[in-house]
Design a protein around this motif. Structure first.
Motif, PDB file in Angstrom:
ATOM      1  N   PRO A  86      34.561  26.476  51.441  1.00  0.00           N
ATOM      2  CA  PRO A  86      35.564  25.747  52.222  1.00  0.00           C
ATOM      3  C   PRO A  86      35.856  26.432  53.548  1.00  0.00           C
ATOM      4  CG  PRO A  86      36.628  27.007  50.490  1.00  0.00           C
ATOM      5  CD  PRO A  86      35.155  27.174  50.282  1.00  0.00           C
ATOM      6  N   ASP A  87      36.509  25.712  54.433  1.00  0.00           N
ATOM      7  CA  ASP A  87      36.751  26.276  55.759  1.00  0.00           C
ATOM      8  C   ASP A  87      37.743  27.432  55.735  1.00  0.00           C
ATOM      9  OD1 ASP A  87      39.032  24.814  55.253  1.00  0.00           O
ATOM     10  OD2 ASP A  87      38.873  23.524  57.013  1.00  0.00           O
ATOM     11  N   ASN A  88      38.569  27.523  54.681  1.00  0.00           N
ATOM     12  CA  ASN A  88      39.505  28.657  54.594  1.00  0.00           C
ATOM     13  C   ASN A  88      38.965  29.794  53.722  1.00  0.00           C
ATOM     14  OD1 ASN A  88      39.719  27.627  52.023  1.00  0.00           O
ATOM     15  ND2 ASN A  88      41.914  27.203  52.118  1.00  0.00           N
ATOM     16  N   ARG A  89      37.727  29.632  53.228  1.00  0.00           N
ATOM     17  CA  ARG A  89      36.968  30.650  52.484  1.00  0.00           C
ATOM     18  C   ARG A  89      37.482  30.934  51.083  1.00  0.00           C
ATOM     19  NH1 ARG A  89      37.114  33.616  58.191  1.00  0.00           N
ATOM     20  NH2 ARG A  89      35.713  32.118  59.208  1.00  0.00           N
ATOM     21  N   GLU A  90      38.805  30.868  50.859  1.00  0.00           N
ATOM     22  CA  GLU A  90      39.404  30.996  49.525  1.00  0.00           C
ATOM     23  C   GLU A  90      38.920  32.237  48.775  1.00  0.00           C
ATOM     24  OE1 GLU A  90      39.064  27.379  47.330  1.00  0.00           O
ATOM     25  OE2 GLU A  90      40.534  26.338  48.577  1.00  0.00           O
ATOM     26  N   LEU A  91      38.964  33.377  49.434  1.00  0.00           N
ATOM     27  CA  LEU A  91      38.615  34.637  48.794  1.00  0.00           C
ATOM     28  C   LEU A  91      39.809  35.181  48.015  1.00  0.00           C
ATOM     29  CD1 LEU A  91      36.789  36.291  51.817  1.00  0.00           C
ATOM     30  CD2 LEU A  91      35.703  35.212  49.829  1.00  0.00           C
ATOM     31  N   GLN A 142      33.443  35.593  55.980  1.00  0.00           N
ATOM     32  CA  GLN A 142      32.555  34.440  55.852  1.00  0.00           C
ATOM     33  C   GLN A 142      31.271  34.823  55.127  1.00  0.00           C
ATOM     34  OE1 GLN A 142      32.328  31.376  55.289  1.00  0.00           O
ATOM     35  NE2 GLN A 142      32.773  30.532  57.319  1.00  0.00           N
ATOM     36  N   MET A 143      30.743  36.005  55.415  1.00  0.00           N
ATOM     37  CA  MET A 143      29.569  36.488  54.683  1.00  0.00           C
ATOM     38  C   MET A 143      29.867  36.558  53.184  1.00  0.00           C
ATOM     39  SD  MET A 143      28.290  39.662  57.054  1.00  0.00           S
ATOM     40  CE  MET A 143      28.251  39.519  58.840  1.00  0.00           C
ATOM     41  N   LEU A 144      31.027  37.086  52.851  1.00  0.00           N
ATOM     42  CA  LEU A 144      31.408  37.210  51.443  1.00  0.00           C
ATOM     43  C   LEU A 144      31.571  35.845  50.798  1.00  0.00           C
ATOM     44  CD1 LEU A 144      32.253  38.800  48.964  1.00  0.00           C
ATOM     45  CD2 LEU A 144      34.549  39.041  49.955  1.00  0.00           C
ATOM     46  N   ALA A 145      32.194  34.911  51.502  1.00  0.00           N
ATOM     47  CA  ALA A 145      32.392  33.569  50.947  1.00  0.00           C
ATOM     48  C   ALA A 145      31.047  32.890  50.673  1.00  0.00           C
ATOM     49  CB  ALA A 145      33.222  32.725  51.910  1.00  0.00           C
ATOM     50  N   ILE A 146      30.112  33.032  51.596  1.00  0.00           N
ATOM     51  CA  ILE A 146      28.789  32.434  51.392  1.00  0.00           C
ATOM     52  C   ILE A 146      28.044  33.178  50.293  1.00  0.00           C
ATOM     53  CG2 ILE A 146      26.561  31.932  52.463  1.00  0.00           C
ATOM     54  CD1 ILE A 146      28.089  31.680  55.143  1.00  0.00           C
ATOM     55  N   GLY A 147      28.146  34.515  50.306  1.00  0.00           N
ATOM     56  CA  GLY A 147      27.495  35.302  49.261  1.00  0.00           C
ATOM     57  C   GLY A 147      28.002  34.944  47.882  1.00  0.00           C
ATOM     58  N   ARG A 148      29.298  34.743  47.766  1.00  0.00           N
ATOM     59  CA  ARG A 148      29.880  34.353  46.481  1.00  0.00           C
ATOM     60  C   ARG A 148      29.338  32.996  46.033  1.00  0.00           C
ATOM     61  NH1 ARG A 148      36.290  33.732  46.187  1.00  0.00           N
ATOM     62  NH2 ARG A 148      35.719  31.875  47.360  1.00  0.00           N
ATOM     63  N   ALA A 149      29.150  32.075  46.987  1.00  0.00           N
ATOM     64  CA  ALA A 149      28.572  30.773  46.650  1.00  0.00           C
ATOM     65  C   ALA A 149      27.121  30.924  46.203  1.00  0.00           C
ATOM     66  CB  ALA A 149      28.679  29.834  47.848  1.00  0.00           C
ATOM     67  N   LEU A 150      26.364  31.770  46.886  1.00  0.00           N
ATOM     68  CA  LEU A 150      24.962  31.961  46.530  1.00  0.00           C
ATOM     69  C   LEU A 150      24.805  32.591  45.155  1.00  0.00           C
ATOM     70  CD1 LEU A 150      23.490  33.215  49.931  1.00  0.00           C
ATOM     71  CD2 LEU A 150      23.287  30.943  48.906  1.00  0.00           C
ATOM     72  N   ALA A 151      25.791  33.380  44.741  1.00  0.00           N
ATOM     73  CA  ALA A 151      25.747  33.999  43.414  1.00  0.00           C
ATOM     74  C   ALA A 151      25.747  32.959  42.300  1.00  0.00           C
ATOM     75  CB  ALA A 151      26.928  34.945  43.242  1.00  0.00           C
ATOM     76  N   GLN A 152      26.152  31.743  42.626  1.00  0.00           N
ATOM     77  CA  GLN A 152      26.185  30.665  41.632  1.00  0.00           C
ATOM     78  C   GLN A 152      24.881  29.872  41.596  1.00  0.00           C
ATOM     79  OE1 GLN A 152      30.082  28.499  41.735  1.00  0.00           O
ATOM     80  NE2 GLN A 152      30.561  29.957  43.371  1.00  0.00           N
TER      81      GLN A 152
END
Length: 254
Positions: A86-91, A142-152
């Protein structure tokens, strides 16, 4: 080849009978990047939220790898392989980078290899693993948010406003990673982005929404070479004699 993501006649919005997105058709194959473009308020975020199951659709169908996805069920969408950044990343801002990633990894026994694969995409996070997410820079978050998505291990990665709050130089570094992800993992990527020329550089195809309607779509290289078409799609290609704007019909550019 079966499409990774296909939606037909998608109606999306926040009130029954009042769609913000109307009759949206799109198809993304494995390993493709689709840039979903348009001015503010065009319905891009609404479309992504609906695809991800966070909003019930008001009509139409969504399929992942040929299987219909139940409307309005985020867990069902996630199980089907639709993962949203999401645009707010929700970390989890009080958790470390490593803890955020660990929570997303489904195969716990493969944690180390999964983490290392993500860090290969984002080497800047290697020295930040024990830093709380809330203390990261915007680009690192943003890197972390995308990385977390890729982990799925998504079949379809939906990214809403990757550049939100980031300097253009950071965006220039992050967008090519999305191309790399698609090429190396066969993940389909749907990318909402306001930096149009940068998005077109990494995308295979692009679609422009205006007032919830698809007004332009085509090959990204062709669209990049004809910026006047993008401008017309954003601003409205036709104006009537009284000065009020009328919508241009959808146009396909191959």
């Amino acid at each position: 080849m079966t499409a990774a993501l296909r939606c037909e006649g998608l109606q999306a919005g926040y009130a029954k009978g009042r769609p913000c997105v109307r009759d949206l058709d799109l198809e993304v194959r494995p390993g493709e990047v689709l840039a979903l473009l348009g001015p503010n308020g065009a319905g891009k975020t609404t479309a992504l939220l609906t695809l991800a199951g966070l909003l019930p659709s008001l009509g139409g169908t969504v399929e992942v790898s040929g299987t219909a996805v139940k409307s309005g069920h985020a867990r069902a969408a996630s199980r089907a392989g639709l993962v949203l950044v999401p645009d707010n990343r929700e970390l989890f801002t009080t958790l470390t980078v490593e803890e955020n990633l660990r929570l997303a990894v489904r195969a716990r026994r493969q944690w180390t290899s999964e983490r290392d694969a993500i860090l290969d995409y984002f080497p800047g996070l290697r020295d930040r693993l024990q830093v709380q997410a809330g203390a990261l820079s915007g680009g690192e978050q943003q890197m972390l948010a995308i990385g977390r998505a890729l982990a799925q291990h998504p079949t379809v990665l939906l990214i809403d406003e990757l550049s939100m709050g980031l300097a253009p130089v950071i965006v220039e570094r992050l967008l090519p990673v999305m191309r790399q992800v698609a090429d190396t993992t066969e993940t389909a990527v749907v990318l909402v982005e306001q930096h149009v020329h940068l998005a077109l550089e990494v995308a295979d195809t692009a679609l422009v929404l205006r007032h919830g309607v698809n007004v332009l779509e085509g090959d990204s290289r062709t669209l990049s070479a004809t910026p006047e078409l993008i401008e017309q799609a954003y601003l409205g290609a036709h104006h009537n004699g009284g000065g009020s704007e009328t919508m241009a019909p959808a146009e396909s550019v191959q």
